[in-house]
Design a protein around this motif. Structure first.
Motif, PDB file in Angstrom:
ATOM      1  N   UNK A  97       0.158  29.506  24.031  1.00 55.09           N
ATOM      2  CA  UNK A  97       0.263  27.541  25.023  1.00 55.09           C
ATOM      3  C   UNK A  97      -1.233  27.811  25.420  1.00 55.09           C
ATOM      4  N   UNK A  98      -2.105  28.051  26.025  1.00 56.39           N
ATOM      5  CA  UNK A  98      -2.790  27.805  26.161  1.00 56.39           C
ATOM      6  C   UNK A  98      -4.123  28.611  24.840  1.00 56.39           C
ATOM      7  N   UNK A  99      -3.947  28.849  23.606  1.00 55.73           N
ATOM      8  CA  UNK A  99      -4.623  29.576  22.976  1.00 55.73           C
ATOM      9  C   UNK A  99      -5.452  30.989  23.555  1.00 55.73           C
ATOM     10  N   UNK A 100      -5.040  31.742  24.369  1.00 51.84           N
ATOM     11  CA  UNK A 100      -5.882  32.633  25.344  1.00 51.84           C
ATOM     12  C   UNK A 100      -5.275  33.860  24.111  1.00 51.84           C
ATOM     13  N   UNK A 101      -4.869  34.506  22.773  1.00 53.65           N
ATOM     14  CA  UNK A 101      -4.082  34.742  22.237  1.00 53.65           C
ATOM     15  C   UNK A 101      -5.496  36.166  21.907  1.00 53.65           C
ATOM     16  N   UNK A 102      -5.369  37.726  22.311  1.00 47.18           N
ATOM     17  CA  UNK A 102      -6.622  38.416  22.077  1.00 47.18           C
ATOM     18  C   UNK A 102      -5.818  39.043  21.887  1.00 47.18           C
ATOM     19  N   UNK A 103      -5.757  40.363  20.843  1.00 50.07           N
ATOM     20  CA  UNK A 103      -5.816  41.682  20.435  1.00 50.07           C
ATOM     21  C   UNK A 103      -5.740  42.696  21.503  1.00 50.07           C
ATOM     22  N   UNK A 104      -6.664  42.307  22.134  1.00 50.74           N
ATOM     23  CA  UNK A 104      -6.583  43.183  23.994  1.00 50.74           C
ATOM     24  C   UNK A 104      -5.770  42.955  24.248  1.00 50.74           C
ATOM     25  N   UNK A 105      -5.062  41.628  24.516  1.00 52.35           N
ATOM     26  CA  UNK A 105      -3.564  41.203  25.569  1.00 52.35           C
ATOM     27  C   UNK A 105      -2.687  41.850  24.665  1.00 52.35           C
ATOM     28  N   UNK A 106      -3.146  41.645  23.472  1.00 52.70           N
ATOM     29  CA  UNK A 106      -1.461  42.613  22.560  1.00 52.70           C
ATOM     30  C   UNK A 106      -1.469  44.061  23.363  1.00 52.70           C
ATOM     31  N   UNK A 107      -2.429  43.951  23.563  1.00 50.56           N
ATOM     32  CA  UNK A 107      -2.413  46.035  23.581  1.00 50.56           C
ATOM     33  C   UNK A 107      -2.039  45.875  24.988  1.00 50.56           C
ATOM     34  N   UNK A 108      -2.447  44.684  25.686  1.00 49.14           N
ATOM     35  CA  UNK A 108      -2.026  45.525  27.162  1.00 49.14           C
ATOM     36  C   UNK A 108      -0.825  45.506  27.291  1.00 49.14           C
ATOM     37  N   UNK A 109      -0.502  44.562  26.858  1.00 50.81           N
ATOM     38  CA  UNK A 109       1.174  44.087  27.176  1.00 50.81           C
ATOM     39  C   UNK A 109       2.289  45.008  26.596  1.00 50.81           C
ATOM     40  N   UNK A 110       1.693  45.863  25.168  1.00 45.62           N
ATOM     41  CA  UNK A 110       2.856  46.791  24.939  1.00 45.62           C
ATOM     42  C   UNK A 110       2.270  48.282  25.736  1.00 45.62           C
ATOM     43  N   UNK A 111       1.096  48.425  26.171  1.00 47.75           N
ATOM     44  CA  UNK A 111       1.183  49.127  26.957  1.00 47.75           C
ATOM     45  C   UNK A 111       2.278  49.256  28.019  1.00 47.75           C
ATOM     46  N   UNK A 112       2.410  48.153  28.956  1.00 47.81           N
ATOM     47  CA  UNK A 112       2.766  47.419  30.192  1.00 47.81           C
ATOM     48  C   UNK A 112       4.739  47.411  29.928  1.00 47.81           C
ATOM     49  N   UNK A 113       4.880  47.523  28.976  1.00 47.75           N
ATOM     50  CA  UNK A 113       5.844  47.548  28.176  1.00 47.75           C
ATOM     51  C   UNK A 113       6.332  48.825  28.121  1.00 47.75           C
ATOM     52  N   UNK A 114       5.710  50.137  27.652  1.00 48.01           N
ATOM     53  CA  UNK A 114       5.647  51.361  27.693  1.00 48.01           C
ATOM     54  C   UNK A 114       6.543  52.302  28.992  1.00 48.01           C
ATOM     55  N   UNK A 115       5.019  51.494  29.885  1.00 45.35           N
ATOM     56  CA  UNK A 115       5.072  51.880  31.277  1.00 45.35           C
ATOM     57  C   UNK A 115       5.840  51.469  31.880  1.00 45.35           C
ATOM     58  N   UNK A 116       6.562  50.331  31.570  1.00 46.13           N
ATOM     59  CA  UNK A 116       7.701  49.980  32.016  1.00 46.13           C
ATOM     60  C   UNK A 116       9.449  50.247  32.323  1.00 46.13           C
ATOM     61  N   UNK A 117       8.751  50.717  30.389  1.00 43.53           N
ATOM     62  CA  UNK A 117      10.950  51.560  30.828  1.00 43.53           C
ATOM     63  C   UNK A 117      10.280  52.994  31.210  1.00 43.53           C
ATOM     64  N   UNK A 118       9.197  53.756  30.879  1.00 42.43           N
ATOM     65  CA  UNK A 118       9.365  54.953  31.142  1.00 42.43           C
ATOM     66  C   UNK A 118       9.849  54.525  32.972  1.00 42.43           C
ATOM     67  N   UNK A 119       9.464  53.596  33.127  1.00 43.43           N
ATOM     68  CA  UNK A 119       9.636  53.565  35.669  1.00 43.43           C
ATOM     69  C   UNK A 119      11.199  53.260  35.409  1.00 43.43           C
ATOM     70  N   UNK A 120      12.363  52.582  34.270  1.00 43.84           N
ATOM     71  CA  UNK A 120      13.288  51.911  34.440  1.00 43.84           C
ATOM     72  C   UNK A 120      14.687  53.431  34.761  1.00 43.84           C
ATOM     73  N   UNK A 121      13.346  54.102  33.729  1.00 42.11           N
ATOM     74  CA  UNK A 121      14.177  55.228  33.599  1.00 42.11           C
ATOM     75  C   UNK A 121      14.309  56.194  33.758  1.00 42.11           C
ATOM     76  N   UNK A 122      13.331  56.705  34.957  1.00 41.27           N
ATOM     77  CA  UNK A 122      12.395  57.736  35.854  1.00 41.27           C
ATOM     78  C   UNK A 122      14.022  56.605  37.477  1.00 41.27           C
TER      79      UNK A 122
END
Length: 223
Positions: A97-122
């Motif tokens: 919505x703000x035109x701030x899509x970046x490749x780095x943001x995509x990577x950070x989001x993916x890493x956060x998703x995997x870490x988050x799911x690891x926390x749930x399973x923990x």
């Protein structure tokens, strides 16, 4: 950014998938994310801030369950998972919505998703689920996402397939398990661990089924 422009940009980031042709639930969620994302963007809240907020909520799940224990800890954990999933859908909405899509943001989001799911399973492990099962479920999720990422690197431009093992499914399984476990324990004492174990087993089975679906789609796209 207007709705039509948002959909065009969003679709370009999701393999050409047009949410306007999707089910009412998916279409409604994308529209809601657009409106909230636009609001947050106007308040100058960055996509990374939303990503970090979602990750913090995920990391709080095992802490809450470890400190409070069942049943209160499990119920609170379910709420945190829901809030984290909501935040996960909003960081991308703010970026588009703000035109701030970046490749780095995509990577950070993916890493956060995997870490988050690891926390749930923990958290499930802390509540009594066998460690090997929690690890296997996490590995299944990782392989599911890794396969799609590698296929994109190899030249697959479309999303491939919406499988039964996507992240919304993992959210649903985690929330359902955390909510049902204390309820089951009230009916039959000692069933908390059983219900949580069944939930993680279902998580694993859905990941394996999703891997088969995605593997077939990738094979068709890249052969």
């Amino acid at each position: 950014m207007g709705w039509d422009d948002y959909v065009t940009a969003w679709s370009g980031l999701h393999g050409g998938f047009d949410p306007r042709t999707a089910s009412l639930v998916v279409r409604g969620w994308v529209l809601l994310a657009y409106r909230i994302g636009s609001f947050l963007g106007r308040k100058r809240i960055s996509p990374l801030t939303v990503t970090l907020a979602g990750l913090s909520l995920c990391l709080a799940v095992p802490v809450v369950i470890g400190l409070a224990g069942p049943p209160a800890g499990l119920a609170a954990g379910a709420l945190l998972v829901l809030l984290a999933a909501f935040a996960d859908g909003l960081d991308g909405a703010v970026a588009v919505a703000t035109g701030r899509v970046t490749r780095a943001g995509y990577v950070y989001d993916s890493i956060a998703d995997r870490l988050g799911e690891a926390a749930w399973l923990t958290a499930f492990w802390l509540a009594g689920v066998p460690a090997w099962l929690a690890v296997a479920a996490g590995a299944g999720s990782w392989l599911h996402e890794y396969l799609r990422a590698r296929a994109a690197t190899a030249g697959m431009t479309e999303i491939g397939a919406v499988t039964v093992g996507e992240r919304p499914t993992r959210v649903s399984v985690a929330v359902t398990g955390l909510l049902l476990a204390p309820i089951a324990a009230l009916l039959v004492p000692g069933w908390t661990t059983l219900v949580l174990t069944v939930a993680v087993a279902i998580w694993l089975l859905l990941q394996l089924a999703g891997l088969l679906q995605l593997t077939a789609a990738v094979h068709r796209a890249l052969r």
